[in-house]
Design an enzyme around this catalytic site. Structure first.
Site, mmCIF file in Angstrom:
data_model
loop_
_atom_site.group_PDB
_atom_site.id
_atom_site.type_symbol
_atom_site.label_atom_id
_atom_site.label_comp_id
_atom_site.label_asym_id
_atom_site.label_seq_id
_atom_site.Cartn_x
_atom_site.Cartn_y
_atom_site.Cartn_z
ATOM 1 N N ASP A 1 71.512 26.027 79.376
ATOM 2 C CA ASP A 1 70.708 26.153 80.588
ATOM 3 C C ASP A 1 69.368 25.443 80.429
ATOM 4 O OD1 ASP A 1 72.048 27.476 82.626
ATOM 5 O OD2 ASP A 1 71.779 29.432 81.704
ATOM 6 N N TYR B 1 75.517 36.829 92.781
ATOM 7 C CA TYR B 1 74.441 37.825 92.866
ATOM 8 C C TYR B 1 74.517 38.589 94.190
ATOM 9 C CZ TYR B 1 72.344 35.596 88.805
ATOM 10 O OH TYR B 1 72.123 35.101 87.558
ATOM 11 N N GLN C 1 83.404 26.227 76.390
ATOM 12 C CA GLN C 1 81.984 26.040 76.116
ATOM 13 C C GLN C 1 81.647 24.574 75.884
ATOM 14 O OE1 GLN C 1 79.776 29.033 75.752
ATOM 15 N NE2 GLN C 1 81.494 29.525 77.078
ATOM 16 N N SER D 1 72.529 37.491 79.964
ATOM 17 C CA SER D 1 73.317 38.508 79.261
ATOM 18 C C SER D 1 74.670 37.960 78.832
ATOM 19 C CB SER D 1 73.552 39.693 80.184
ATOM 20 O OG SER D 1 74.356 39.291 81.270
ATOM 21 N N HIS D 2 75.213 38.486 77.758
ATOM 22 C CA HIS D 2 76.609 38.265 77.408
ATOM 23 C C HIS D 2 77.185 39.585 76.923
ATOM 24 C CE1 HIS D 2 79.215 34.496 76.640
ATOM 25 N NE2 HIS D 2 78.952 34.630 77.903
ATOM 26 N N ASN D 3 76.973 40.635 77.737
ATOM 27 C CA ASN D 3 77.324 41.984 77.317
ATOM 28 C C ASN D 3 78.824 42.207 77.205
ATOM 29 O OD1 ASN D 3 74.599 42.262 77.689
ATOM 30 N ND2 ASN D 3 74.772 43.339 79.633
ATOM 31 N N HIS D 4 79.546 41.873 78.275
ATOM 32 C CA HIS D 4 80.967 42.219 78.281
ATOM 33 C C HIS D 4 81.780 41.414 77.276
ATOM 34 C CE1 HIS D 4 79.573 43.862 82.264
ATOM 35 N NE2 HIS D 4 79.993 44.918 81.611
ATOM 36 N N ASP E 1 74.985 22.429 83.520
ATOM 37 C CA ASP E 1 75.843 22.914 82.448
ATOM 38 C C ASP E 1 76.971 23.737 83.038
ATOM 39 O OD1 ASP E 1 74.149 25.169 83.135
ATOM 40 O OD2 ASP E 1 75.050 26.143 81.397
ATOM 41 N N HIS F 1 78.575 37.812 89.053
ATOM 42 C CA HIS F 1 77.977 36.937 88.056
ATOM 43 C C HIS F 1 77.463 35.634 88.667
ATOM 44 C CE1 HIS F 1 77.525 35.923 83.761
ATOM 45 N NE2 HIS F 1 77.605 34.681 84.217
ATOM 46 N N GLN G 1 86.401 33.101 74.646
ATOM 47 C CA GLN G 1 85.728 31.817 74.458
ATOM 48 C C GLN G 1 85.202 31.748 73.038
ATOM 49 O OE1 GLN G 1 82.492 32.039 77.298
ATOM 50 N NE2 GLN G 1 83.723 33.544 78.361
#
Lengths: 82, 748
Positions: free
Chosen positions: B121, B55, B318, B98-101, B272, B52, B244
């Site tokens: 961001d 990369y 957050q 993405s925020h898939n998981h 951020d 994450h 979160q």
């Protein structure tokens, strides 16, 4: 039989509603109130005389719908039979 | 976990493995440090070297994408988001992530914090978010769990986005079994900033104070490995990592405070906090400026006072930012945040040793060369093994001839309209506020792209997301090309010039050679299309490990396309029919082949063939010529052919406008089935006022773009001679009700 359920956010989970309420209370002068956590109170009427059975059903209801097990804890209370 | 604050587990290769680090990586860490890491250091390396943040398995491939272009103001990956010159001294910052998981575990909060993260961001660059889009993928809606995820994700996006006050102007949703158990939630934010007023994620000026601002830090999202040590493994409820939770009202305050604080000129750098929180922001800012930071974690405002250094550094709470202020002017920054009722606390200073040093309880808990942690520095870079997936042999050689010329086309058209991939997504987007701030010209629904006015100018932004994962599955390279080309075509149909892309690459486990082959091919295809269409890549995000027990998801490189409409009043073009009597033209490539189509998948249950045909060079010419025709005022409406082909495009144009049409299908060569349902690329339906018909046809012919006059708008039925007579009201009923009915179905 009456069954009470108290649902609270798990300990480390942020509670924006609680946070906002604490802040508002502070602005109203309640400086001694240092933390607010907001949960839910749910009352069920279950058609059984067996407290064990009632507890079991309430537990299933919590797991499947009433509580979000990922974020919340629930506590089941049977007032007549605590 | 008070224990963890004072008693830490022993550091062993075993513990490193539990943190997701390989034995080689553990050796590398020991080399960088010249000793065994502390528990805190191990935690910091493990998140910074996770896919994450680092990369590590993708960067080598991503670097092959075209990343420069005339309008780009920062290079890809240099800042938190891409920055593009849009004239009038303004720039557009945009990115998709993405925020898939997290969404698979807790759909509401997972999606909400995804939206919050991507907006941060954007405004961390000094830009004000003006629009957002969402690209979502779910399994089949017949599964109760899928309906639960869909409902939670959509509510999460809506509640966060609506509260924060940014309109959701577009996006897409697909349903396919491959996404079961692993939904995709990709959120895109688009913001505007004056050129010269952008902020940077740097940590310059030794001695400058470092501040943490925004929300307090809690145990949010700390990875599971935190709890791996023997002593604390009595699996009690409260010890599981915490989901979160987003707080959009705090985010709104953080936005206003950050933009106001940037105006003071007292801020040197700002970043951020997303994944890996303080560790990531402090080390990346330090590494970029070749400085370091000395940070006293005791000063960080905490939600729970007994947090350890490890937990504070890894927390993903957050609505927080890290700021480097000019020494002596930090109070100007703190005053602004105080005004907005937010924390702003000096927690350290910039140092020149190139190291990030973190203290807790007055003790040094971690002391790490900043450069060794980050992408482009010491973080590992891998090129993984590739192998062409065996399934391609089967899908590529499947005989599609039984399906290429079928009877009863009218019934097939009606059936196809019932595919959730085609039916109206009104149930979804009506939960989103798409008009807040009142700059939205075209919202989600009957337009190929979302259009947002740029206040103070006559320009607008046209934005679209796109990716057909089935195409990429069947032919990764061509599928990658099509994702870019189609997103660009959407922008063109709305009247905009495609300018640049951001991307969110959703794939399976990169350690599987077949997945990695697909990844490389798809990225290669995206690069081909970006080169051809001159839409460079400004940045984005990679999400690997999207798998469920049956296998990987469809490879899904979602493209977020930014386009610019030069004259918002004159060029913005709707998708639906406009006036009775308007003439209907099909413009573009021949409608041949049913490979990879929604028709095959939904009607016949077959995912096979190649990806649909596309000639990139032709695609480029088509887009250029159609945009020119739109700018010349010759076009009344434009709608690109995508899922469901010409049949669905015609039905949609009718549904969007409550108007029928009289069509004669006589495209050369192919069967009627192909003409109606082929998803061959590079096709657009235009309508034109009768007075402009000859001029437009002449213009297109001169430009060597094939054009076919299909018929005329009018009546209350969509009539295709000798094939179908469909009342628009019937089409509309089916189109609008499929998703609401599927969502509300009761578990048997």
């Amino acid at each position: 039989m009456q069954v009470d359920i108290i649902i609270t956010l798990r300990e480390s989970i942020l509670d924006p509603k609680g946070k906002a309420s604490r802040h508002a209370l502070e602005n109203l002068g309640f400086r001694e109130i240092t933390e607010v956590r907001i949960g839910k109170f749910i009352q069920l009427e279950i058609d059984t005389d067996d407290p064990g059975e009632a507890r079991k059903l309430a537990e299933q209801a919590c797991e499947k719908l009433l509580a979000n097990a990922v974020m919340e804890n629930y506590e089941i209370r049977i007032p007549d039979n605590a | 976990m008070p224990q963890l604050r004072h008693r830490e587990p022993d550091i062993t290769p075993e513990l490193a493995r539990e943190h997701g680090l390989t034995d080689d990586e553990f050796v590398k860490i020991c080399d960088y440090l010249g000793r065994t890491p502390t528990f805190t250091e191990l935690g910091v390396y493990s998140v910074m070297w996770s896919e994450h943040c680092s990369y590590k398995n993708s960067i080598a491939v991503l670097k092959t994408l075209p990343r420069t272009g005339p309008g780009l103001l920062v290079d890809a990956g240099e800042e938190n988001a891409g920055l593009v010159d849009i004239g009038h001294g303004l720039a557009c910052a945009f990115k998709i992530e993405s925020h898939n998981h997290p969404s698979a575990v807790e759909p509401y909060q997972g999606a909400a914090t995804g939206v919050g993260g991507i907006h941060r961001d954007i405004f961390t660059m000094g830009a004000r978010p003006i629009a957002s889009l969402n690209s979502l993928r779910f399994g089949s809606m017949s599964e109760p769990r899928v309906r639960y995820l869909l409902d939670g994700v959509v509510k999460g996006i809506a509640d966060y986005g609506n509260s924060f006050g940014v309109p959701t102007v577009g996006g897409e949703i697909y349903f396919d079994k491959s996404y079961e158990g692993n939904p995709l939630v990709n959120a895109m934010s688009v913001g505007i900033v004056k050129q010269g007023e952008t902020a940077s994620a740097i940590a310059e000026g030794v001695g400058n104070p470092v501040l943490i601002v925004g929300a307090s830090t809690g145990r949010d999202g700390i990875h599971g490995a935190t709890f791996a040590s023997e002593e604390i493994s009595e699996a009690s409820e409260a010890k599981r990592p915490s989901v979160q939770v987003g707080d959009p009202f705090t985010e709104k305050l953080l936005l206003e405070a950050s933009l106001e604080a940037l105006k003071t000129g007292a801020i040197v750098g700002i970043q951020d906090m997303g994944a890996a929180g303080i560790s990531c922001s402090s080390s990346e800012m330090s590494a970029k400026s070749k400085t370091g930071m000395h940070i006293d974690l005791d000063k960080v405002p905490l939600r729970e006072s007994d947090m350890s250094a490890y937990e504070i550094l890894l927390s993903e709470s957050q609505e927080r930012m890290l700021i480097v202020a000019e020494k002596g002017r930090e109070h100007e920054v703190m005053d602004v945040f105080a005004k907005w009722d937010l924390n702003a606390v000096v927690i350290g200073e910039v140092i020149d040793s190139g190291r990030v040093v973190y203290l807790r309880d007055g003790e040094v808990k971690a002391d790490i060369p900043a450069d060794s942690l980050v992408l482009g520095g010491g973080a590992p870079v891998y090129i993984r093994e590739t192998a062409k997936p065996a399934y391609l042999e089967i899908t590529g050689t499947t005989d599609l001839s039984p399906y290429i010329d079928v009877e009863d086309l009218q019934d097939t058209m009606l059936q196809l309209l019932k595919s959730p991939n085609i039916a109206s997504k009104r149930w979804v987007y009506e939960q989103y506020d798409h008009m807040v701030r009142t700059n939205t010209v075209s919202g989600p629904g009957p337009s190929d792209a979302g259009v947002v006015r740029i206040k103070g100018t006559n320009k607008a932004l046209a934005v679209a997301t796109d990716c057909n994962g089935r195409y990429v599955y069947l032919n990764p390279r061509k599928g990658g090309q099509i994702a870019v080309a189609e997103a660009a075509r959407n922008v063109v149909c709305a009247g905009g010039r495609p300018v640049a892309i951001t991307n969110c690459l959703n794939f399976g486990n990169p350690y599987k050679p077949e997945v990695y082959w697909t990844f490389k091919e798809a990225v290669g295809g995206m690069g081909d299309a970006c080169d051809m269409l001159q839409t460079p890549v400004t940045g984005g995000n990679v999400s690997f490990y999207n798998e469920n027990p049956i296998g990987a998801i469809f490879p899904t490189p979602v493209i977020g396309m930014l386009g610019l409409i030069e004259d918002c009043e004159k060029h913005t073009t709707p998708a639906g029919f406009q006036s009775d009597g308007d003439e209907i033209l099909y413009v573009g490539a021949s409608r041949s082949g049913i490979d990879g189509s929604e028709y095959l998948a939904f009607i016949h249950g077959i995912t096979a063939g190649d990806a649909p045909d596309m000639d990139l060079e032709f695609e480029k010419r088509l887009q250029k010529v159609v945009l020119e025709a739109i700018r010349d005022g010759m076009v009344a409406s434009a709608h690109d052919l995508s899922d469901g082909g010409l049949a669905v495009a015609l039905m949609e144009k009718a549904i969007f406008s409550d108007k029928g049409a009289q069509i004669r299908l006589d495209l050369p060569g192919q069967s009627a089935t192909e003409q109606l349902f082929s998803e061959a690329q590079s096709g657009i339906l235009l309508t034109v006022k009768p007075a402009n018909l000859d001029a437009l046809q002449l213009f297109l012919t001169e430009q060597e773009i094939p054009v076919h006059h299909l018929g005329t708008v009018g009546g209350d039925q969509l009539i295709i001679e000798e094939i179908a007579e469909l009342p628009v009201s019937q089409l509309k009923d089916i189109y609008e009700w499929i998703i609401p009915e599927a969502v509300s179905q009761v578990q048997p």
